[in-house]
Design a protein around this motif. Structure first.
Motif, PDB file in Angstrom:
ATOM      1  N   ASP A 232      33.215  44.045  17.782  1.00 51.10           N
ATOM      2  CA  ASP A 232      32.836  42.682  17.388  1.00 51.10           C
ATOM      3  C   ASP A 232      31.453  42.648  16.749  1.00 51.10           C
ATOM      4  N   ALA A 233      30.532  43.406  17.323  1.00 53.93           N
ATOM      5  CA  ALA A 233      29.162  43.391  16.791  1.00 53.93           C
ATOM      6  C   ALA A 233      29.137  43.920  15.362  1.00 53.93           C
TER       7      ALA A 233
ATOM      8  N   SER B 150      29.129  47.385   6.436  1.00 53.72           N
ATOM      9  CA  SER B 150      30.532  47.284   6.021  1.00 53.72           C
ATOM     10  C   SER B 150      31.280  48.513   6.513  1.00 53.72           C
TER      11      SER B 150
ATOM     12  N   THR C  61      22.162  47.085  12.029  1.00 50.37           N
ATOM     13  CA  THR C  61      22.595  45.682  11.920  1.00 50.37           C
ATOM     14  C   THR C  61      21.349  44.791  11.890  1.00 50.37           C
TER      15      THR C  61
ATOM     16  N   ARG D 142      24.987  50.587  14.380  1.00 56.49           N
ATOM     17  CA  ARG D 142      24.463  49.489  15.211  1.00 56.49           C
ATOM     18  C   ARG D 142      22.962  49.321  15.019  1.00 56.49           C
TER      19      ARG D 142
ATOM     20  N   MET E 196      30.969  43.864   8.898  1.00 53.65           N
ATOM     21  CA  MET E 196      32.315  43.404   8.583  1.00 53.65           C
ATOM     22  C   MET E 196      33.254  44.602   8.436  1.00 53.65           C
TER      23      MET E 196
ATOM     24  N   GLY F 273      31.719  44.001  13.386  1.00 52.92           N
ATOM     25  CA  GLY F 273      32.507  43.079  12.572  1.00 52.92           C
ATOM     26  C   GLY F 273      31.685  41.881  12.106  1.00 52.92           C
ATOM     27  N   ALA F 274      30.748  41.484  12.945  1.00 46.95           N
ATOM     28  CA  ALA F 274      29.926  40.321  12.613  1.00 46.95           C
ATOM     29  C   ALA F 274      28.710  40.686  11.767  1.00 46.95           C
ATOM     30  N   ALA F 275      28.443  41.960  11.651  1.00 52.36           N
ATOM     31  CA  ALA F 275      27.236  42.379  10.923  1.00 52.36           C
ATOM     32  C   ALA F 275      27.444  42.191   9.424  1.00 52.36           C
ATOM     33  N   ARG F 276      26.554  41.442   8.825  1.00 52.07           N
ATOM     34  CA  ARG F 276      26.712  41.167   7.389  1.00 52.07           C
ATOM     35  C   ARG F 276      26.225  42.332   6.536  1.00 52.07           C
TER      36      ARG F 276
END
Lengths: 145, 498
Positions: B175-176, B184, B35, B32, B1, B178-181
């Protein structure tokens, strides 16, 4: 590994080589022609004919010799011919095509062996730098340098 | 995110397992890898998603070395970092680049090309490149149907270069992440310094500030500094509360050995002596095997060892020549004869030789803190890029070898400023904008800043990613190696942090 490329490989690298260029083969222009006097001036005249852009060649020759050079046409020509495996006193009736072949081969060998000269920003084979100098001295002998 | 750090309350304290500083090629590649790994990862990025002048101004510095080095160009300080405008040229370093070469002082990596090989392969798709076939030029020649220069392999070789689109890391991987919980990404978050324990053997926190915004701290078990070859040493030097000389600088090595590729564009021009010289494999990009490639000339390993040269490559580029009178035309009859063709010269054009030369590691080529300060009051950098006479000799020899090959092949003659004066750098000397060596890798702390695992010597939980760890840099562009090392570091961190 050999430093020399194979002739087919060299040819393969050229696209459309020979197309659109003026015919001037060794057979047509120089292969049948022979030297008629075994002296440096006669050789120099033929060497000059193997190069184009006479003024530029003379410029390079003069630059290679440097200022106040006492180089003589006879001596330079003899040295060049020696490097080609040709004796000046045996040049009577020497086919100009043979001279071309020997000089072209020597230039390739010079580059392969690292026998090069920096002349006015250009990297030339020693044999061609010497040929340029001969051309310059020959022109000068005619009062044209 | 993604989190805009400017929205944090002043004095906030953030906890994480891993804190990565820097959102460029290295930092994003490491993030990356984490993630979905079940770790709490914080990535601190100085900028936002686009260029901002005030943020960029934090990079400003002063050049105190060669006049041809410009400190304020090249680097970009926003998400994606300098990949936001990189050229995209990719190739691994050669095996010899990792060796200690007795003719190159301070050369030698503590790891080998073989150690990095699996990571190079993993880096390949990250840069959106095609098949990993750097050692197989014939494959590309066959695929394109284009000829390869018949070079004397005792001198030069044609080698494969890959061309990234080029990948804009901040766009392609946005995007990847951003979507990773579990990752941060804090934007507009500028590291001011690392705080350490009393002995400076462990980083306890990253102290962070936003321009006109809050200041906060990130506490983590492990920290990775990935802010580039100039900023990495700066931040270590600025982290000097406990150790006045800075973190990892007990041996006065941080910032030293600053290297950049030596560029001469052109170094020489070849005036063709025959018509139709086919250099398409070299001068244009080709779509092959799922990616784009081209070829460059590179010095053979045999010649490197024989003549004790720096590694180098030469691009063949279509450009207006610097000479005014084409000598290639003057000798065209002789060269045409060598090819068994007939013809008279009219002027067959030219090709420019763009030289990229490996610099020699030099402790006096360095980055130091200056008296000038940025808008946080942090000291800026002075950059003293230094070259020696040896690099000049190597540059001259590199161009000479190339010009001799074109002459030997009967294709043309070379013209260059260094053929006129071999003792002076031409006016067009440039740096490659590849900042390397300032936190060099070595087994012993006396010889380098980081160890073979990229951990800062003497600091248990601080790692450095990026080209600053390169002890030598070969001729290849650094990005692929930066990513390969980042992936290797990510694997190492994942294995250690359970």
């Amino acid at each position: 590994m050999s430093d020399k490329p194979s002739a087919p490989a060299r040819r393969r690298f050229l696209r459309g080589a020979g197309s659109g260029v003026l015919a001037l083969s060794t057979g047509l222009a120089s292969g049948c022609k022979v030297l008629v006097a075994p002296d440096a001036e006669a050789v120099a005249v033929e060497l000059r004919a193997l190069l184009y852009r006479e003024l530029l060649v003379a410029e390079l020759g003069r630059a290679w010799l440097g200022p106040d050079s006492g180089a003589s046409l006879d001596r330079l020509t003899e040295t060049l011919l020696d490097s080609l495996g040709i004796r000046l006193d045996r040049t009577l009736l020497l086919p100009v095509g043979d001279l071309l072949e020997a000089l072209a081969a020597r230039i390739r060998d010079d580059f392969a062996a690292g026998r090069v000269a920096s002349v006015a920003g250009w990297l030339l084979a020693e044999a061609e730098a010497r040929t340029c100098a001969i051309a310059y001295l020959s022109r000068r002998g005619e009062g044209r340098a | 995110m993604f989190i805009d750090a400017r929205t944090l309350p002043d004095g906030e304290s953030i906890n994480a397992d891993l804190c990565i500083v820097g959102g460029g090629a290295a930092g994003i590649s490491i993030a990356r890898e984490f993630t979905g790994a079940g770790r709490r990862v914080v990535l601190l990025e100085s900028g936002g998603f686009s260029f901002d002048e005030r943020t960029q101004s934090l990079y400003e510095g002063r050049n105190t070395g060669r006049p041809s080095f410009d400190v304020d160009v090249n680097r970009l300080r926003y998400f994606g970092g300098t990949t936001n405008h990189w050229a995209g040229h990719c190739r691994p370093l050669d095996p010899i680049d990792f060796e200690a070469r007795d003719w190159l002082p301070h050369s030698g990596w503590p790891i080998s090309r073989a150690d990095l090989e699996p990571y190079y392969r993993r880096a390949q798709p990250i840069c959106q490149l095609g098949e990993y076939r750097y050692e197989n030029l014939e494959y590309f020649a066959d695929a394109t149907g284009l000829p390869v220069l018949d070079l004397a392999h005792s001198r030069l070789e044609s080698v494969v270069y890959n061309q990234s689109p080029p990948t804009r890391f901040g766009t392609v991987y946005r995007d990847a992440l951003g979507a990773a919980r579990d990752v941060s990404v804090y934007l507009h978050a500028n590291l001011l310094e690392f705080e350490t324990d009393r002995a400076a053997t462990r980083v306890t926190a990253a102290r962070v500030a936003c321009i006109d915004g809050p200041r906060f701290a990130v506490h983590a078990r492990q920290f990775v500094l990935a802010t580039g070859g100039m900023e990495n040493p700066r931040l270590l030097l600025l982290s000097n509360r406990v150790r006045p000389a800075g973190l990892g600088n007990d041996h006065d090595l941080v910032g030293r050995y600053f290297m950049d590729h030596v560029l001469l564009r052109p170094g020489a021009d070849i005036s063709f002596s025959v018509p139709g010289v086919d250099l398409r494999l070299y001068r244009t990009l080709h779509q092959v095997a799922g990616g784009r490639m081209f070829s460059v000339l590179a010095v053979s390993e045999a010649r490197l060892r024989q003549e004790k040269l720096s590694n180098f490559r030469i691009h063949l580029v279509t450009a207006r020549p610097r000479y005014t009178k084409p000598v290639g035309g003057a000798v065209s009859h002789l060269d045409a004869f060598s090819h068994g063709i007939t013809g008279r010269a009219a002027g067959y054009g030219s090709i420019a030789l763009h030289l990229v030369l490996e610099p020699i590691p030099n402790p006096e080529s360095r980055i130091t803190l200056s008296a000038a300060r940025d808008l946080f009051g942090q000291r800026r950098i002075d950059v003293a890029w230094r070259l020696s006479d040896a690099e000049l000799e190597h540059a001259h020899r590199a161009l000479e070898l190339a010009a001799m090959e074109f002459g030997r092949l009967g294709l043309g003659r070379g013209y260059g400023e260094l053929f006129r004066d071999a003792h002076q750098w031409p006016d067009n000397l440039e740096a490659g904008k590849h900042h390397c060596g300032t936190t060099r890798m070595a087994r012993r702390p006396e010889d380098g800043v980081v160890d073979p695992d990229c951990r800062v010597h003497g600091v248990a939980n601080l790692y450095v990613a990026g080209s600053s760890v390169f002890p030598t840099i070969g001729y290849a562009n650094p990005t692929l190696t930066i990513i390969a090392l980042a992936l290797r570091l990510a694997d190492y961190l994942k294995a250690r942090q359970t």
